[in-house]
Design an enzyme around this catalytic site. Structure first.
Site, PDB file in Angstrom:
ATOM      1  N   GLU A  44      17.053 -29.181 -18.954  1.00  0.00           N
ATOM      2  CA  GLU A  44      16.307 -29.206 -20.219  1.00  0.00           C
ATOM      3  C   GLU A  44      16.414 -30.577 -20.879  1.00  0.00           C
ATOM      4  O   GLU A  44      15.439 -31.092 -21.438  1.00  0.00           O
ATOM      5  CB  GLU A  44      16.846 -28.113 -21.148  1.00  0.00           C
ATOM      6  N   ASP A  48      12.962 -32.648 -21.471  1.00  0.00           N
ATOM      7  CA  ASP A  48      12.553 -33.000 -22.828  1.00  0.00           C
ATOM      8  C   ASP A  48      12.049 -34.445 -22.882  1.00  0.00           C
ATOM      9  O   ASP A  48      11.034 -34.746 -23.527  1.00  0.00           O
ATOM     10  CB  ASP A  48      13.738 -32.802 -23.773  1.00  0.00           C
ATOM     11  N   ASP A 117      13.265 -24.252 -24.065  1.00  0.00           N
ATOM     12  CA  ASP A 117      14.190 -24.938 -23.159  1.00  0.00           C
ATOM     13  C   ASP A 117      13.819 -24.706 -21.700  1.00  0.00           C
ATOM     14  O   ASP A 117      13.922 -25.614 -20.868  1.00  0.00           O
ATOM     15  CB  ASP A 117      15.625 -24.453 -23.398  1.00  0.00           C
ATOM     16  N   GLU A 120      10.946 -26.898 -20.604  1.00  0.00           N
ATOM     17  CA  GLU A 120      11.400 -28.269 -20.373  1.00  0.00           C
ATOM     18  C   GLU A 120      12.240 -28.375 -19.107  1.00  0.00           C
ATOM     19  O   GLU A 120      12.168 -29.384 -18.389  1.00  0.00           O
ATOM     20  CB  GLU A 120      12.176 -28.762 -21.589  1.00  0.00           C
TER      21      GLU A 120
END
Length: 235
Positions: A44, A48, A117, A120
């Protein structure tokens, strides 16, 4: 990992995942204590950053006349947890996430964050499989239409100003009624909005809410946040 789920993820993402272990990890919450493959937290973190880069690139090409301030507001909206969670639900990812028993009753913000999350984390797996080109079609599929719709009808000025102010350094707009005039059946409100580090603006309207909105719009236009010429296609 079930072949049916892998095939379903291929249909949803357009990406044929090469590393099944990383894919399992991307769908595993930290509450699964006995998980041998680990959880999605590190993925994650990477996803991101990849998402932010590709959304920034997309916005740069979609809106060639937009100011840095407007691009920042749009970016913040498109990569925030709510947008990513909406995409997760659109893909029906929540049904695929492994969570510990105590987390199965997640709700509200915690649930939104978990769904975001996972999106990502999946982006990170795609990136590790084949770099940015492996992720770009996925971004186009789920984010491009959202980016374009943002310009089709402006969001509430107060909401947009709050997001922009946050980007500038965790600032918050403050609204204050400085004058009320006119009869009760036809009042006129004057409201001042101020943000630390920036000049204030005054808005006028037939209600406090309208005056606040007008004041917010003045700052957005003054700072170049509301100034857009849209390009039709992102290639």
């Amino acid at each position: 990992m079930r072949r049916l789920m892998i095939d379903q993820l291929f249909k949803l993402t357009g990406h044929r995942f090469k590393d099944e272990e990383k894919l399992k990890r991307a769908l595993t919450h930290a509450s699964v204590q006995d998980s041998e493959q680990g959880n999605y937290e590190r993925l994650e973190f990477l996803g991101d950053r990849v998402l932010g880069l590709l959304i920034a690139e997309m916005l740069y090409q979609l809106f060639p006349q937009a100011s840095e301030g407007e691009l920042s507001v749009r970016l913040n909206h498109l990569v925030n947890a709510q947008t990513c969670a909406d995409i997760a639900r659109e893909m029906r990812l929540p049904d695929m996430i492994q969570v510990g028993f105590e987390m199965r009753n997640f709700e509200g913000r915690r649930l939104i964050n978990m769904h975001a999350d996972v999106v990502e984390a999946l982006i990170a797996v795609m990136y590790l499989d084949g770099g940015l080109e492996s992720v770009r079609p996925f971004i186009q599929k789920y984010w491009q239409s959202r980016a374009k719709k943002m310009d089709a009808g402006r969001r509430d000025a107060k909401t947009e100003l709050q997001e922009w102010a946050h980007i500038q350094g965790d600032a918050q707009p403050h609204y204050q009624v400085i004058k009320r005039s006119g009869p009760d059946h036809d009042p006129v409100f004057m409201v001042e909005v101020s943000i630390s580090g920036f000049a204030s603006e005054i808005g006028q309207g037939s209600s406090k809410r309208n005056a606040e909105r007008m004041a917010a719009e003045k700052i957005l236009r003054r700072e170049g946040v509301w100034k857009t010429v849209e390009k039709n296609d992102y290639e």
